[in-house]
Design an enzyme around this catalytic site. Structure first.
Site, PDB file in Angstrom:
ATOM      1  N   GLN A  44       0.835  -1.201   0.000  1.00 22.33           N
ATOM      2  CA  GLN A  44       0.000   0.000   0.000  1.00 22.33           C
ATOM      3  C   GLN A  44       0.870   1.252   0.000  1.00 22.33           C
ATOM      4  O   GLN A  44       1.721   1.423   0.870  1.00 22.33           O
ATOM      5  CB  GLN A  44      -0.933   0.050   1.210  1.00 22.33           C
ATOM      6  CG  GLN A  44      -1.917   1.212   1.036  1.00 22.33           C
ATOM      7  CD  GLN A  44      -2.774   1.482   2.245  1.00 22.33           C
ATOM      8  OE1 GLN A  44      -2.255   1.764   3.314  1.00 22.33           O
ATOM      9  NE2 GLN A  44      -4.084   1.407   2.069  1.00 22.33           N
ATOM     10  N   CYS A  63      -6.699   7.485   4.671  1.00 25.84           N
ATOM     11  CA  CYS A  63      -6.034   7.838   5.940  1.00 25.84           C
ATOM     12  C   CYS A  63      -6.565   9.176   6.480  1.00 25.84           C
ATOM     13  O   CYS A  63      -6.547  10.191   5.775  1.00 25.84           O
ATOM     14  CB  CYS A  63      -4.519   7.911   5.731  1.00 25.84           C
ATOM     15  SG  CYS A  63      -3.660   8.247   7.277  1.00 25.84           S
ATOM     16  N   GLY A  66     -14.889  -2.921   7.384  1.00 29.69           N
ATOM     17  CA  GLY A  66     -15.391  -2.199   8.557  1.00 29.69           C
ATOM     18  C   GLY A  66     -16.116  -3.122   9.506  1.00 29.69           C
ATOM     19  O   GLY A  66     -17.107  -3.753   9.119  1.00 29.69           O
TER      20      GLY A  66
HETATM   21  C1  LIG Z   1      -3.876   1.095  14.130  1.00 29.65           C
HETATM   22  C2  LIG Z   1      -4.478   1.184  12.753  1.00 29.65           C
HETATM   23  C3  LIG Z   1      -3.647   1.384  11.667  1.00 29.65           C
HETATM   24  C4  LIG Z   1      -4.196   1.466  10.376  1.00 29.65           C
HETATM   25  N1  LIG Z   1      -3.365   1.627   9.317  1.00 29.65           N
HETATM   26  C5  LIG Z   1      -3.864   1.677   8.061  1.00 29.65           C
HETATM   27  C6  LIG Z   1      -3.003   1.820   6.935  1.00 29.65           C
HETATM   28  O1  LIG Z   1      -1.768   1.881   7.041  1.00 29.65           O
HETATM   29  N2  LIG Z   1      -3.599   1.870   5.701  1.00 29.65           N
HETATM   30  C7  LIG Z   1      -4.969   1.787   5.539  1.00 29.65           C
HETATM   31  O2  LIG Z   1      -5.462   1.835   4.422  1.00 29.65           O
HETATM   32  N3  LIG Z   1      -5.785   1.636   6.587  1.00 29.65           N
HETATM   33  C8  LIG Z   1      -5.261   1.581   7.834  1.00 29.65           C
HETATM   34  N4  LIG Z   1      -6.104   1.401   8.898  1.00 29.65           N
HETATM   35  C9  LIG Z   1      -7.539   1.172   8.643  1.00 29.65           C
HETATM   36  C10 LIG Z   1      -7.834  -0.323   8.545  1.00 29.65           C
HETATM   37  O3  LIG Z   1      -7.164  -0.926   7.463  1.00 29.65           O
HETATM   38  C11 LIG Z   1      -9.352  -0.564   8.383  1.00 29.65           C
HETATM   39  O4  LIG Z   1      -9.771   0.112   7.225  1.00 29.65           O
HETATM   40  C12 LIG Z   1     -10.138  -0.041   9.570  1.00 29.65           C
HETATM   41  O5  LIG Z   1      -9.555  -0.436  10.792  1.00 29.65           O
HETATM   42  C13 LIG Z   1     -11.601  -0.534   9.498  1.00 29.65           C
HETATM   43  O6  LIG Z   1     -11.660  -1.925   9.579  1.00 29.65           O
HETATM   44  P1  LIG Z   1     -12.059  -2.665  10.974  1.00 29.65           P
HETATM   45  O7  LIG Z   1     -13.277  -1.960  11.492  1.00 29.65           O
HETATM   46  O8  LIG Z   1     -12.292  -4.088  10.574  1.00 29.65           O
HETATM   47  O9  LIG Z   1     -10.874  -2.492  11.887  1.00 29.65           O
HETATM   48  C14 LIG Z   1      -5.591   1.358  10.193  1.00 29.65           C
HETATM   49  C15 LIG Z   1      -6.415   1.168  11.296  1.00 29.65           C
HETATM   50  C16 LIG Z   1      -5.888   1.092  12.567  1.00 29.65           C
HETATM   51  C17 LIG Z   1      -6.803   0.885  13.732  1.00 29.65           C
END
Ligand SMILES: Cc1cc2nc3c(=O)[nH]c(=O)nc-3n(C[C@H](O)[C@H](O)[C@H](O)COP(=O)(O)O)c2cc1C
Length: 324
Positions: free
Chosen positions: A76, A106, A207
């Site tokens: 990414q 982001c 999500g």
């Molecule tokens: C600690 C942390 C770091 C993340 N880093 C990235 C990242 O580097 N790139 C990205 O596209 N999303 C990043 N995300 C978002 C996640 O990939 C994901 O889209 C988000 O957590 C929603 O999914 P979930 O509800 O299943 O956790 C990050 C989320 C968290 C909590």
């Protein structure tokens, strides 16, 4: 039912993906995912195109190292400049990327203020040029990972969908939250469904997926695949668990002893990757809480880990909380 996932010129046997997590999803984390689960692919942490081009390779091992035990990997990238993104795309293709994603979700101020991450969603012309720069410089499938806009969906989201498709992205990952909602607001599944209906290319929904019910709720949007985020941290067997339960079978959860061993192995491998014990142990503070999910003294455990700076003490804390 487990379904194949066709993304550009590649077909994957399953439709579950482990997503990118800055500070976490480097090789040690991904290696554990592959040991316990069979995702379609996993993702690197977000890597700035500028850093990739200008920093010495030795300083970037954390971002670019892929372990031989890993399966397909999506690199990414973040970018605000098509020329830099084109060069970064060529480089990660040479490093062995199987897919390449542009971060357009982001919410962090430092990234948005540079005109990257979720700020790109309000700049259709720049977004178009960036996707084109990726497509013209790799044979890998190209995706963009976006967040959604509630309220003005017919104008804003429709415009984003049009640009993604016209620029030639092979697929899109939609995280069903607005950038201002960070991570705690419940995912807007209807907004993900909107993208599914607008686009001819595959949509991967993301999500709040943590169990079979939330997985099925996401699939009900019509998305071609699902991306697990935080729930994969501390339970690398989650995708395997979902696949087992999808087939009507019972998944046997690992014991606290095994979770303890996996956590310590994760940190030990991070030490080897980073070449710095203290730095790796400090990093472990960010993901210790996920391994401690379900532990009655989870908050005390996290507080204790937050005081630790070396592996000997970390092992002792884990013994005290998990094995006594
Ligand atoms: C600690 C942390 C770091 C993340 N880093 C990235 C990242 O580097 N790139 C990205 O596209 N999303 C990043 N995300 C978002 C996640 O990939 C994901 O889209 C988000 O957590 C929603 O999914 P979930 O509800 O299943 O956790 C990050 C989320 C968290 C909590």
């Amino acid at each position: 039912m487990i379904k194949p996932l066709i993304l550009g010129n590649k077909t994957f046997p399953t439709h579950l993906v482990q997503g990118p997590l800055a500070g976490i999803s480097c090789a040690p984390f991904r290696r554990l995912i592959w040991r316990y689960s069979q995702p379609a692919y996993t993702c690197t942490e977000m890597l700035s195109s500028k850093t990739l081009i200008h920093k010495p390779l030795a300083a970037q091992q954390r971002f670019i190292k892929k372990d031989p035990a890993e399966g397909p990997l999506c690199f990414q990238l973040s970018a605000n400049n098509p020329e830099e993104l084109a060069e970064a795309t060529r480089r990660v293709t040479d490093y062995g990327a199987d897919l390449i994603d542009l971060n357009c979700g982001c919410p962090v101020k430092k990234i948005r203020s540079k005109g990257a991450g979720s700020s790109l969603l309000t700049k259709p012309t720049e977004l178009y040029r960036l996707i084109l720069a990726m497509k013209q410089n790799t044979h890998c499938p190209v995706s963009i990972k976006i967040r959604v806009e509630g309220g003005s969906r017919d104008t804003f989201n429709a415009e984003v969908a049009r640009v993604i498709q016209e620029a030639g992205a092979d697929f899109v990952v939609v995280h069903g939250r607005h950038w201002t909602e960070h991570y705690e607001t419940p995912c807007h599944h209807d907004e993900i469904q909107f993208f599914v209906e607008q686009l001819k290319i595959p949509v991967i929904g993301n999500g709040d997926i943590s169990c079979l019910a939330s997985f099925n709720k996401m699939l009900a949007t019509g998305c071609a695949g699902v991306m697990i985020g935080r729930a994969g941290v501390g339970q690398p067997w989650l995708i395997n668990k979902l696949m087992t339960e999808m087939q009507g079978e019972v998944f046997s959860p690992p014991s606290w002893e095994e979770i303890n061993e996996v956590f310590l192995e994760h940190v030990q491998e991070l030490i080897e990757l980073l070449g710095n014990e203290k730095f790796a142990v400090l990093q472990a503070r960010t993901f210790a809480k996920y391994y401690a999910r379900g532990l009655p003294a989870r908050l005390d455990f996290s507080a204790a880990v937050n005081q630790v700076e070396d592996m000997v003490t970390l092992r002792k804390v884990c013994r005290d909380y998990w094995l006594s």
